[in-house]
Motif scaffolding. Structure first.
Motif, PDB file in Angstrom:
ATOM      1  N   ALA A  24      24.946 -16.714 -41.001  1.00 24.59           N
ATOM      2  CA  ALA A  24      25.719 -17.941 -41.158  1.00 24.59           C
ATOM      3  C   ALA A  24      26.733 -17.756 -42.270  1.00 24.59           C
ATOM      4  N   GLN A  25      27.820 -18.454 -42.154  1.00 26.55           N
ATOM      5  CA  GLN A  25      28.864 -18.359 -43.158  1.00 26.55           C
ATOM      6  C   GLN A  25      28.374 -18.958 -44.468  1.00 26.55           C
ATOM      7  N   ALA A  26      28.628 -18.253 -45.579  1.00 26.37           N
ATOM      8  CA  ALA A  26      28.162 -18.711 -46.882  1.00 26.37           C
ATOM      9  C   ALA A  26      28.893 -19.983 -47.283  1.00 26.37           C
ATOM     10  N   PRO A  27      28.151 -21.029 -47.662  1.00 24.50           N
ATOM     11  CA  PRO A  27      28.791 -22.275 -48.065  1.00 24.50           C
ATOM     12  C   PRO A  27      29.418 -22.144 -49.443  1.00 24.50           C
ATOM     13  N   ALA A  28      30.235 -23.139 -49.792  1.00 27.80           N
ATOM     14  CA  ALA A  28      31.005 -23.065 -51.029  1.00 27.80           C
ATOM     15  C   ALA A  28      30.181 -23.453 -52.246  1.00 27.80           C
ATOM     16  N   GLU A  29      29.271 -24.425 -52.102  1.00 32.32           N
ATOM     17  CA  GLU A  29      28.608 -24.970 -53.280  1.00 32.32           C
ATOM     18  C   GLU A  29      27.093 -24.949 -53.125  1.00 32.32           C
ATOM     19  N   PRO A  30      26.363 -24.360 -54.086  1.00 33.33           N
ATOM     20  CA  PRO A  30      24.900 -24.341 -54.013  1.00 33.33           C
ATOM     21  C   PRO A  30      24.310 -25.704 -54.362  1.00 33.33           C
ATOM     22  N   LEU A  31      23.149 -26.004 -53.774  1.00 34.26           N
ATOM     23  CA  LEU A  31      22.502 -27.301 -53.976  1.00 34.26           C
ATOM     24  C   LEU A  31      21.032 -27.088 -54.305  1.00 34.26           C
ATOM     25  N   LEU A  32      20.535 -27.856 -55.271  1.00 38.22           N
ATOM     26  CA  LEU A  32      19.128 -27.808 -55.667  1.00 38.22           C
ATOM     27  C   LEU A  32      18.414 -29.046 -55.150  1.00 38.22           C
ATOM     28  N   PHE A  33      17.291 -28.840 -54.471  1.00 36.38           N
ATOM     29  CA  PHE A  33      16.440 -29.957 -54.054  1.00 36.38           C
ATOM     30  C   PHE A  33      15.259 -30.032 -55.016  1.00 36.38           C
ATOM     31  N   TRP A  34      15.172 -31.149 -55.760  1.00 38.40           N
ATOM     32  CA  TRP A  34      14.079 -31.340 -56.704  1.00 38.40           C
ATOM     33  C   TRP A  34      13.011 -32.205 -56.056  1.00 38.40           C
ATOM     34  N   ARG A  35      11.765 -31.934 -56.379  1.00 36.34           N
ATOM     35  CA  ARG A  35      10.626 -32.545 -55.694  1.00 36.34           C
ATOM     36  C   ARG A  35      10.710 -34.069 -55.668  1.00 36.34           C
ATOM     37  N   LEU A  36      10.147 -34.639 -54.598  1.00 38.05           N
ATOM     38  CA  LEU A  36      10.151 -36.085 -54.419  1.00 38.05           C
ATOM     39  C   LEU A  36       9.054 -36.741 -55.254  1.00 38.05           C
ATOM     40  N   ARG A  37       9.356 -37.927 -55.739  1.00 37.82           N
ATOM     41  CA  ARG A  37       8.321 -38.760 -56.348  1.00 37.82           C
ATOM     42  C   ARG A  37       7.685 -39.590 -55.240  1.00 37.82           C
ATOM     43  N   THR A  38       6.360 -39.706 -55.234  1.00 42.57           N
ATOM     44  CA  THR A  38       5.661 -40.364 -54.129  1.00 42.57           C
ATOM     45  C   THR A  38       5.001 -41.655 -54.590  1.00 42.57           C
ATOM     46  N   LEU A  39       4.948 -42.612 -53.662  1.00 42.40           N
ATOM     47  CA  LEU A  39       4.292 -43.899 -53.895  1.00 42.40           C
ATOM     48  C   LEU A  39       3.358 -44.175 -52.724  1.00 42.40           C
ATOM     49  N   GLY A  40       2.064 -43.943 -52.936  1.00 41.41           N
ATOM     50  CA  GLY A  40       1.077 -44.236 -51.907  1.00 41.41           C
ATOM     51  C   GLY A  40       0.989 -43.220 -50.793  1.00 41.41           C
ATOM     52  N   VAL A  41       1.585 -42.046 -50.955  1.00 36.83           N
ATOM     53  CA  VAL A  41       1.561 -41.004 -49.926  1.00 36.83           C
ATOM     54  C   VAL A  41       0.689 -39.860 -50.419  1.00 36.83           C
ATOM     55  N   ASP A  42      -0.269 -39.423 -49.591  1.00 40.29           N
ATOM     56  CA  ASP A  42      -1.148 -38.341 -50.015  1.00 40.29           C
ATOM     57  C   ASP A  42      -0.375 -37.032 -50.115  1.00 40.29           C
ATOM     58  N   GLU A  43      -0.942 -36.095 -50.855  1.00 37.17           N
ATOM     59  CA  GLU A  43      -0.241 -34.848 -51.170  1.00 37.17           C
ATOM     60  C   GLU A  43       0.064 -34.028 -49.925  1.00 37.17           C
ATOM     61  N   GLU A  44      -0.873 -33.977 -48.979  1.00 38.21           N
ATOM     62  CA  GLU A  44      -0.648 -33.179 -47.771  1.00 38.21           C
ATOM     63  C   GLU A  44       0.505 -33.741 -46.942  1.00 38.21           C
ATOM     64  N   THR A  45       0.523 -35.066 -46.758  1.00 39.35           N
ATOM     65  CA  THR A  45       1.586 -35.687 -45.965  1.00 39.35           C
ATOM     66  C   THR A  45       2.937 -35.551 -46.652  1.00 39.35           C
ATOM     67  N   SER A  46       2.977 -35.796 -47.963  1.00 39.90           N
ATOM     68  CA  SER A  46       4.252 -35.684 -48.680  1.00 39.90           C
ATOM     69  C   SER A  46       4.769 -34.253 -48.660  1.00 39.90           C
ATOM     70  N   GLY A  47       3.855 -33.279 -48.764  1.00 38.93           N
ATOM     71  CA  GLY A  47       4.280 -31.881 -48.706  1.00 38.93           C
ATOM     72  C   GLY A  47       4.875 -31.524 -47.362  1.00 38.93           C
ATOM     73  N   ARG A  48       4.288 -32.055 -46.280  1.00 40.27           N
ATOM     74  CA  ARG A  48       4.807 -31.775 -44.942  1.00 40.27           C
ATOM     75  C   ARG A  48       6.185 -32.416 -44.739  1.00 40.27           C
ATOM     76  N   ILE A  49       6.342 -33.662 -45.190  1.00 40.67           N
ATOM     77  CA  ILE A  49       7.634 -34.341 -45.050  1.00 40.67           C
ATOM     78  C   ILE A  49       8.693 -33.649 -45.903  1.00 40.67           C
ATOM     79  N   GLU A  50       8.310 -33.243 -47.109  1.00 36.54           N
ATOM     80  CA  GLU A  50       9.265 -32.568 -47.991  1.00 36.54           C
ATOM     81  C   GLU A  50       9.711 -31.236 -47.397  1.00 36.54           C
ATOM     82  N   GLN A  51       8.800 -30.539 -46.733  1.00 38.04           N
ATOM     83  CA  GLN A  51       9.158 -29.269 -46.095  1.00 38.04           C
ATOM     84  C   GLN A  51      10.169 -29.490 -44.971  1.00 38.04           C
TER      85      GLN A  51
END
Length: 418
Positions: A24-51
């Motif tokens: 794929a063509q290299a994009p112009a600007e790099p982006l960082l995704f920082w972990r989500l803060r969760t409210l009432g979501v278990d770790e397994e489900t939040s990890g799957r959605i974040e992935q």
């Protein structure tokens, strides 16, 4: 005159995969995704959605998503950043530490079976929040994937968050209004690009009753509307939404056995058309390419008895198949297919101690296959297992190889969706 009789040559049928990778063509600007803060979501489900969210962000054109482990060095130097939960100052420091131009973070919550996600986009250079979007969804995993596709596009490329409205009318010079605004006159040169959601469609022509209907436009899909105007009446049909990817072009490479414990390389070009039925799960594929085979075996000669024979063949296949995608909305989509083929075969036999002989044959056969597609960039990577078979028709009395062509094999490739 030679009579060739196959004498069993033991050995398993071998096949291997040729690896390929779509760049794929290299994009112009790099982006960082920082972990989500969760409210009432278990770790397994939040990890799957974040992935899933990370994967869909990485597919947005013009975005180069940085690896998550790049933040470890920054956190080792500034341990307080490990506690960052969305404050602009710490997000900017994290972004600068890994060389990112922008940072994405957000909050994931749930209420019963409904999830909500609030995402924010920060400009590292300016130190400011530049965009904020929210999304709610519920249901099976395919709904989560679609929700992540939508929110990633809305946050990073809002101009690309569009769907298509394809309008056909039985008469020309019909005025087309969307939400009260005149947008053109039929025939329209191309589908209308509209924001996803409900829109009011109105068609107007002197001497005919106006056609008015609400149309739901879906992100990255095309909704077709066919309107028939006759006399003073008017009727219209809104078709179900369909994927924009109607046509495809692909390249596949791999190996196919010939049922005699030998294998040969095969390269295939394909063109596909997604049929407008059953939610776009069916497609027609037309394939052609080249396939080479080499074989050494023992055969019977009336003049010399059992002798060693080296054979080779070049096959030009033309294959027409019907493909069924079983789970088209999933990132890994299995598919199956079946079809027929015509094979043009050039054979060369080199018997030990005898002159080399060449033959040409054209035969019909059939094939079946199954595989797995993985969405990547503008198309899909694919891994395919295929069985194809045909019977060669040359008469052994004329010195030809009367036997079978084809067998089991494996292919890898890339399919561009258009």
């Amino acid at each position: 005159m030679l009579r060739w009789m196959m004498k069993g040559w033991p050995g398993p049928v071998l096949f291997a995969l040729l690896a390929g990778e779509a760049s794929a063509q290299a994009p112009a600007e790099p982006l960082l995704f920082w972990r989500l803060r969760t409210l009432g979501v278990d770790e397994e489900t939040s990890g799957r959605i974040e992935q899933v969210l990370r994967r869909e962000i990485g597919r947005v054109p013009g975005v180069r998503l940085l690896e998550e482990n790049l933040t470890r060095r920054v956190i080792q130097e500034q341990p307080e950043l490990a506690r960052c939960v969305g404050e602009p100052d710490c997000l900017v420091k994290l972004g600068r530490g890994v060389g990112a131009g922008k940072v994405v973070t957000g909050v994931l919550g749930t209420l019963g079976d409904v999830f909500s996600l609030d995402l924010r986009l920060f400009d590292v250079g300016a130190g400011l929040e530049v965009r904020r979007v929210s999304q709610t969804w519920g249901g099976p995993e395919s709904t989560t994937i679609e929700a992540m596709r939508q929110i990633a596009a809305r946050l990073l490329k809002p101009d690309s968050y569009r769907g298509n409205l394809e309008l056909k009318t039985s008469l020309d010079r019909v005025k087309v209004y969307i939400d009260g605004d005149l947008v053109g006159t039929t025939p329209l040169p191309e589908p209308l690009r509209l924001s996803p959601g409900r829109h009011a469609l109105k068609l107007e022509r002197a001497g005919f009753r106006d056609f008015q209907q609400f149309v739901d436009v879906v992100f990255d899909r095309t909704v077709a509307v066919d309107v028939v105007m006759e006399g003073s009446g008017v009727s219209g049909v809104v078709s179900s939404e369909r994927a924009e990817d109607v046509f495809s072009l692909g390249l596949k490479a791999g190996v196919i056995s010939n049922l005699h414990a030998t294998v040969g390389p095969k390269v295939t070009l394909e063109a596909g058309w997604r049929l407008p039925v059953w939610g776009g799960r069916l497609a027609l594929l037309l394939e052609s390419g080249a396939w080479a085979l080499w074989e050494s075996r023992t055969a019977w000669s009336e003049s010399q008895g059992w002798i060693e024979v080296d054979g080779r063949a070049l096959v030009w296949p033309v294959e027409l198949s019907l493909l069924l995608r079983l789970l088209p909305d999933y990132p890994f989509s299995p598919y199956v297919g079946v079809g027929g083929a015509f094979y043009l075969v050039w054979q060369t036999l080199a018997p030990q101690g005898l002159p080399e002989q060449s033959f040409r044959d054209g035969v019909f056969g059939f094939q079946g296959f199954c595989g797995l597609e993985q969405r990547l960039g503008p198309g899909v990577l694919l891994l395919e297992v295929r069985f194809q078979w045909a019977r060669l028709g040359l008469d052994p009395e004329q010195g030809g190889m009367s036997g079978q062509l084809g067998g089991l094999g494996a292919l890898v490739g890339y399919r561009f969706m258009m």
